[in-house]
Design an enzyme around this catalytic site. Structure first.
Site, PDB file in Angstrom:
ATOM      1  N   ASP A  29       0.689  -0.958   0.005  1.00  0.00           N
ATOM      2  CA  ASP A  29      -0.090  -0.081  -0.061  1.00  0.00           C
ATOM      3  C   ASP A  29       0.822   1.120   0.037  1.00  0.00           C
ATOM      4  O   ASP A  29       2.143   1.196   0.383  1.00  0.00           O
ATOM      5  CB  ASP A  29      -0.837  -0.110   1.264  1.00  0.00           C
ATOM      6  CG  ASP A  29      -2.365   0.779   1.125  1.00  0.00           C
ATOM      7  OD1 ASP A  29      -2.288   1.397  -0.153  1.00  0.00           O
ATOM      8  OD2 ASP A  29      -2.944   1.036   1.903  1.00  0.00           O
ATOM      9  N   ASN A  77     -11.050  -2.681  -5.483  1.00  0.00           N
ATOM     10  CA  ASN A  77     -10.147  -1.587  -6.466  1.00  0.00           C
ATOM     11  C   ASN A  77     -10.731  -1.390  -7.916  1.00  0.00           C
ATOM     12  O   ASN A  77     -10.263  -0.282  -8.427  1.00  0.00           O
ATOM     13  CB  ASN A  77      -8.617  -1.982  -6.570  1.00  0.00           C
ATOM     14  CG  ASN A  77      -8.080  -1.913  -5.433  1.00  0.00           C
ATOM     15  OD1 ASN A  77      -7.366  -2.841  -5.319  1.00  0.00           O
ATOM     16  ND2 ASN A  77      -8.245  -0.938  -4.501  1.00  0.00           N
TER      17      ASN A  77
HETATM   18  C1  IPE Z   1      -5.689  -2.828  -0.324  1.00  0.00           C
HETATM   19  O1  IPE Z   1      -5.408  -1.585  -0.531  1.00  0.00           O
HETATM   20  C2  IPE Z   1      -5.651  -3.553  -1.619  1.00  0.00           C
HETATM   21  C3  IPE Z   1      -4.334  -3.665  -2.299  1.00  0.00           C
HETATM   22  C4  IPE Z   1      -3.256  -3.560  -1.714  1.00  0.00           C
HETATM   23  C5  IPE Z   1      -4.346  -4.160  -3.574  1.00  0.00           C
HETATM   24  P1  IPE Z   1      -6.396  -0.264  -0.815  1.00  0.00           P
HETATM   25  O2  IPE Z   1      -5.394   0.897  -0.699  1.00  0.00           O
HETATM   26  O3  IPE Z   1      -7.075  -0.478  -1.848  1.00  0.00           O
HETATM   27  O4  IPE Z   1      -7.221  -0.356   0.698  1.00  0.00           O
HETATM   28  P2  IPE Z   1      -8.178   0.618   1.265  1.00  0.00           P
HETATM   29  O5  IPE Z   1      -9.079   1.057   0.483  1.00  0.00           O
HETATM   30  O6  IPE Z   1      -7.360   2.128   1.390  1.00  0.00           O
HETATM   31  O7  IPE Z   1      -8.462   0.170   2.518  1.00  0.00           O
HETATM   32  C1  IPE Z   2      -1.405   0.138  -3.420  1.00  0.00           C
HETATM   33  O1  IPE Z   2      -1.241   1.446  -3.505  1.00  0.00           O
HETATM   34  C2  IPE Z   2      -1.799  -0.663  -4.785  1.00  0.00           C
HETATM   35  C3  IPE Z   2      -3.041  -0.958  -4.975  1.00  0.00           C
HETATM   36  C4  IPE Z   2      -3.855  -0.877  -4.168  1.00  0.00           C
HETATM   37  C5  IPE Z   2      -3.232  -1.308  -6.423  1.00  0.00           C
HETATM   38  P1  IPE Z   2      -2.461   2.434  -3.300  1.00  0.00           P
HETATM   39  O2  IPE Z   2      -2.790   2.696  -4.683  1.00  0.00           O
HETATM   40  O3  IPE Z   2      -3.542   2.041  -2.603  1.00  0.00           O
HETATM   41  O4  IPE Z   2      -1.891   3.861  -2.819  1.00  0.00           O
HETATM   42  P2  IPE Z   2      -2.490   5.039  -1.601  1.00  0.00           P
HETATM   43  O5  IPE Z   2      -3.004   4.075  -0.612  1.00  0.00           O
HETATM   44  O6  IPE Z   2      -3.429   5.733  -2.776  1.00  0.00           O
HETATM   45  O7  IPE Z   2      -1.258   5.641  -1.503  1.00  0.00           O
HETATM   46 MG    MG Z   3      -3.984   2.363  -0.650  1.00  0.00          MG
END
Ligand code: IPE
Ligand code: IPE
Ligand code: MG
Length: 254
Positions: A29, A77
């Site tokens: 994340d 997502n």
């Molecule tokens: C969780 O991360 C899913 C992945 C790392 C693929 P998100 O960034 O989507 O999670 P939330 O929405 O902040 O909980």
């Molecule tokens: C994790 O990073 C990757 C996926 C969920 C695909 P994020 O895209 O959630 O990054 P933040 O949380 O917005 O910084």
């Molecule tokens: Mg995220």
């Protein structure tokens, strides 16, 4: 903890090979925030996150981890802007195309969990090819969670088991935790002993709800594109210092 003055080898030397987790799961994340800090589009964070995937996969295999599961795309997502979702799906195709040779070189098998049938055809094809091309590798299994949702997986398992009961394979009062585990997409894998989440968030976001029932959690503020082998080793060292009691008291554990 600042790891800039510590060498990978020094951290490696601190790891007790007798006490390794067999399975480590990671919620990768912080890609979006990493890119934002640099004034770049979110996708720039995702593409830089690939370096971290490579480093951590290599680091895990080197110390003898058997299973590494990476949360790459959740069912939730899909709700992101279409441009970001498309870019992620294309990045997956490109990365799989490039990295399968390295996986083979390192004797690492690729697997996937999640509802793969809903991925765009090109992404699904690249994934299935990667899985097939690496199926005989034995050193470590890299599991990508793609279009994954733990609640979906638990419902799927319930449907599978209901059908088994309907067919008379066993009765409902014979359903055990093992039968349930075997109906999940992680069937045959040990449950992760350690869950890592980067970027300072401290939630599960619908990841492996059943399998993480007794896992140790490790949260780090480091954003995924900055996450390196050293950070991974640090989390293993931290895990090894914990006392896993499984409901017992300390004195019973010797
Ligand atoms: C969780 O991360 C899913 C992945 C790392 C693929 P998100 O960034 O989507 O999670 P939330 O929405 O902040 O909980
Ligand atoms: C994790 O990073 C990757 C996926 C969920 C695909 P994020 O895209 O959630 O990054 P933040 O949380 O917005 O910084
Ligand atoms: Mg995220």
């Amino acid at each position: 903890m600042d790891l800039s003055n510590i060498k990978v080898e020094e951290l490696r030397a601190q790891i007790n090979e007798e006490k390794l987790p067999r399975h480590v799961a990671i919620i990768m994340d912080g890609n979006g925030r990493w890119a934002k800090q640099k004034g770049r589009p979110r996708v720039f964070g995702h593409s830089n996150g690939v370096t971290s995937v490579r480093e951590v996969t290599e680091g895990a295999a080197e110390i003898g981890i058997e299973y590494l599961t990476l949360y790459a795309f959740s069912t939730e997502n899909w709700k992101r802007p279409a441009t970001e979702v498309e870019a992620l799906m294309i990045l997956l195709v490109q990365t799989l195309g490039k990295e399968v040779a390295t996986l083979n070189k390192n004797n690492i098998r690729l697997q996937a969990i999640g509802d793969i049938s809903k991925l765009p055809p090109r992404t699904r094809k690249a994934l299935l090819k990667g899985i097939d091309d690496t199926k005989n590798n034995t050193r470590m299994t890299l599991v990508l969670a793609l279009n994954y949702s733990a609640k979906w997986e638990i419902l799927e398992a319930t449907r599978i088991i209901s059908d088994q009961v309907k067919r008379g394979e066993f009765s409902s009062n014979e359903i055990t935790a093992d039968i349930f585990s075997d109906a999940l997409s992680t069937a045959g894998m040990p449950d992760p002993e350690l869950l890592i989440r980067t970027s300072g968030e401290t939630r599960l976001s619908n990841f492996l709800l059943w399998q993480l029932a007794y896992a140790e959690f490790y949260f780090t503020p480091v954003l995924w594109p900055d996450y390196r082998k050293k950070h991974f080793l640090q989390s293993i060292i931290d895990y090894q210092q914990r006392e896993r009691r499984f409901g017992k008291i300390s004195e019973q554990l010797t």
